[in-house]
Structures are given as C-alpha cells and as structure tokens.
Design an enzyme around this catalytic site. Structure first.
Site, PDB file in Angstrom:
ATOM      1  N   ASN A  93       0.847  -1.186   0.000  1.00  0.00           N
ATOM      2  CA  ASN A  93       0.000   0.000   0.000  1.00  0.00           C
ATOM      3  C   ASN A  93       0.890   1.247   0.000  1.00  0.00           C
ATOM      4  O   ASN A  93       1.898   1.295   0.709  1.00  0.00           O
ATOM      5  CB  ASN A  93      -0.904   0.003   1.231  1.00  0.00           C
ATOM      6  CG  ASN A  93      -1.891  -1.151   1.218  1.00  0.00           C
ATOM      7  OD1 ASN A  93      -2.515  -1.417   0.197  1.00  0.00           O
ATOM      8  ND2 ASN A  93      -2.024  -1.842   2.335  1.00  0.00           N
ATOM      9  N   HIS A 106       7.026  -1.697   3.125  1.00  0.00           N
ATOM     10  CA  HIS A 106       6.836  -3.129   3.389  1.00  0.00           C
ATOM     11  C   HIS A 106       5.980  -3.729   2.300  1.00  0.00           C
ATOM     12  O   HIS A 106       5.128  -3.056   1.708  1.00  0.00           O
ATOM     13  CB  HIS A 106       6.207  -3.380   4.763  1.00  0.00           C
ATOM     14  CG  HIS A 106       4.915  -2.653   5.001  1.00  0.00           C
ATOM     15  ND1 HIS A 106       4.875  -1.322   5.353  1.00  0.00           N
ATOM     16  CD2 HIS A 106       3.629  -3.064   4.935  1.00  0.00           C
ATOM     17  CE1 HIS A 106       3.611  -0.950   5.493  1.00  0.00           C
ATOM     18  NE2 HIS A 106       2.825  -1.985   5.232  1.00  0.00           N
TER      19      HIS A 106
HETATM   20  P1  5GP Z   1      -0.249  -1.299   5.926  1.00  0.00           P
HETATM   21  O1  5GP Z   1      -1.625  -1.017   6.505  1.00  0.00           O
HETATM   22  O2  5GP Z   1       0.672  -0.133   6.214  1.00  0.00           O
HETATM   23  O3  5GP Z   1      -0.233  -1.721   4.491  1.00  0.00           O
HETATM   24  O4  5GP Z   1       0.303  -2.558   6.708  1.00  0.00           O
HETATM   25  C1  5GP Z   1       0.754  -2.478   8.038  1.00  0.00           C
HETATM   26  C2  5GP Z   1       0.581  -3.847   8.642  1.00  0.00           C
HETATM   27  O5  5GP Z   1       1.330  -3.872   9.841  1.00  0.00           O
HETATM   28  C3  5GP Z   1      -0.863  -4.189   9.009  1.00  0.00           C
HETATM   29  O6  5GP Z   1      -1.297  -5.342   8.295  1.00  0.00           O
HETATM   30  C4  5GP Z   1      -0.814  -4.413  10.515  1.00  0.00           C
HETATM   31  O7  5GP Z   1      -1.619  -5.492  10.945  1.00  0.00           O
HETATM   32  C5  5GP Z   1       0.651  -4.690  10.760  1.00  0.00           C
HETATM   33  N1  5GP Z   1       1.131  -4.296  12.077  1.00  0.00           N
HETATM   34  C6  5GP Z   1       0.828  -3.147  12.749  1.00  0.00           C
HETATM   35  N2  5GP Z   1       1.462  -3.114  13.935  1.00  0.00           N
HETATM   36  C7  5GP Z   1       2.184  -4.269  14.020  1.00  0.00           C
HETATM   37  C8  5GP Z   1       3.053  -4.805  15.025  1.00  0.00           C
HETATM   38  O8  5GP Z   1       3.303  -4.210  16.072  1.00  0.00           O
HETATM   39  N3  5GP Z   1       3.604  -6.021  14.770  1.00  0.00           N
HETATM   40  C9  5GP Z   1       3.356  -6.712  13.606  1.00  0.00           C
HETATM   41  N4  5GP Z   1       3.947  -7.915  13.472  1.00  0.00           N
HETATM   42  N5  5GP Z   1       2.540  -6.231  12.638  1.00  0.00           N
HETATM   43  C10 5GP Z   1       1.964  -5.017  12.841  1.00  0.00           C
END
Ligand code: 5GP
Ligand code: ZN
Length: 120
Positions: A93, A106
């Site tokens: 994203n 990521h």
């Molecule tokens: P985005 O929403 O930025 O594409 O993805 C971020 C991801 O990070 C989400 O799927 C969320 O569940 C994950 N995430 C958020 N905080 C943490 C954390 O403290 N540990 C881990 N392992 N994943 C996290």
C-alpha cells in the site's frame, strides 16, 4: 543499539521492530531485509517483508534501489517456499488512501486461502 540502521527513526514502528526493540515473529532475515508475521493476519500466511533501511513507501524508491527490491522479493520468495505456497499475493500500500498505516516500506505476502479480485 547494535541493530539500528543509520536511517533508524525513533517514531517508526518497523524501524523499532528491525532494531529488535519491539518483538516480532521473524520468519526470514538477511543483511538487507527482515520478514515477520503480521500481528493481525488476513490470511493463514500473512508476512511482511521490510528493508532494514527506512523508506516511507514505494514512492520513496530511487532508480538506484534495484538491489534493495531484489533482496525484498528474494525474501518474499523464500517465505512463500518455506510455507509451501504455490499461489499467493504480494502487495504494498502506498499512501493512506490505499490503506497504508505504517509508513516504513513493506510488502505483504498473503497466502493459504482463495483470494478475490479486485481488492477493496
Ligand atoms: P499497511 O496497513 O501499512 O499496508 O500494513 C501495516 C501492517 O502492519 C498491518 O497489516 C498491521 O496489521 C501490521 N502491524 C501493525 N502493527 C504491528 C506490530 O506491532 N507487529 C506486527 N507484526 N505487525 C503489525
Ligand atoms: Zn522505519
């Protein structure tokens, strides 16, 4: 902290996970990338591959970052192979409107269930 990359940002969750300051379930690491299980998995396998270096998102990549991308996709391939996945989805994203919530580059690897297209 020995594991801090020079680009470490104290307010960045994934910089802190890379540094080992916040625990994560790591499934792969090399000198460029770490991969760990998403805390809120959206599929039986849901892993995030993250460069040790801080970049906000794909939008921050430069033409010279080919090696970084190769390392990220190599990590993703290793994780998929280790999980025995033959079919899976990789996505990133870019920006809040797309659903980005952590502003450290990521790639999500999702697998182990049927997917629908297009994503919401
Ligand atoms: P985005 O929403 O930025 O594409 O993805 C971020 C991801 O990070 C989400 O799927 C969320 O569940 C994950 N995430 C958020 N905080 C943490 C954390 O403290 N540990 C881990 N392992 N994943 C996290
Ligand atoms: Zn970061």
């Amino acid at each position: 902290m020995a594991d801090r990359d020079p680009t470490y940002q104290p307010d960045c969750l994934f910089c802190r996970i890379v540094a080992g300051e916040i625990p994560s379930d790591r499934v792969f690491e090399d000198e460029t990338v770490i991969a760990f299980r998403d805390i809120n998995p959206k599929a039986p396998t849901h892993v995030l591959a993250v460069p040790r270096r801080h970049l906000d998102s794909v939008a921050d990549l430069a033409d010279a970052d080919g090696d970084l991308l190769a390392a990220l996709f190599s990590a993703l391939r290793h994780v998929a192979d280790d999980a025995g996945l033959k079919s899976y989805r990789i996505l990133s994203n870019v920006g809040a409107e797309s659903g980005q919530s952590v502003f450290h580059l990521h790639f999500h690897l999702l697998g182990g269930r049927a997917m629908v297209w297009p994503p919401g």
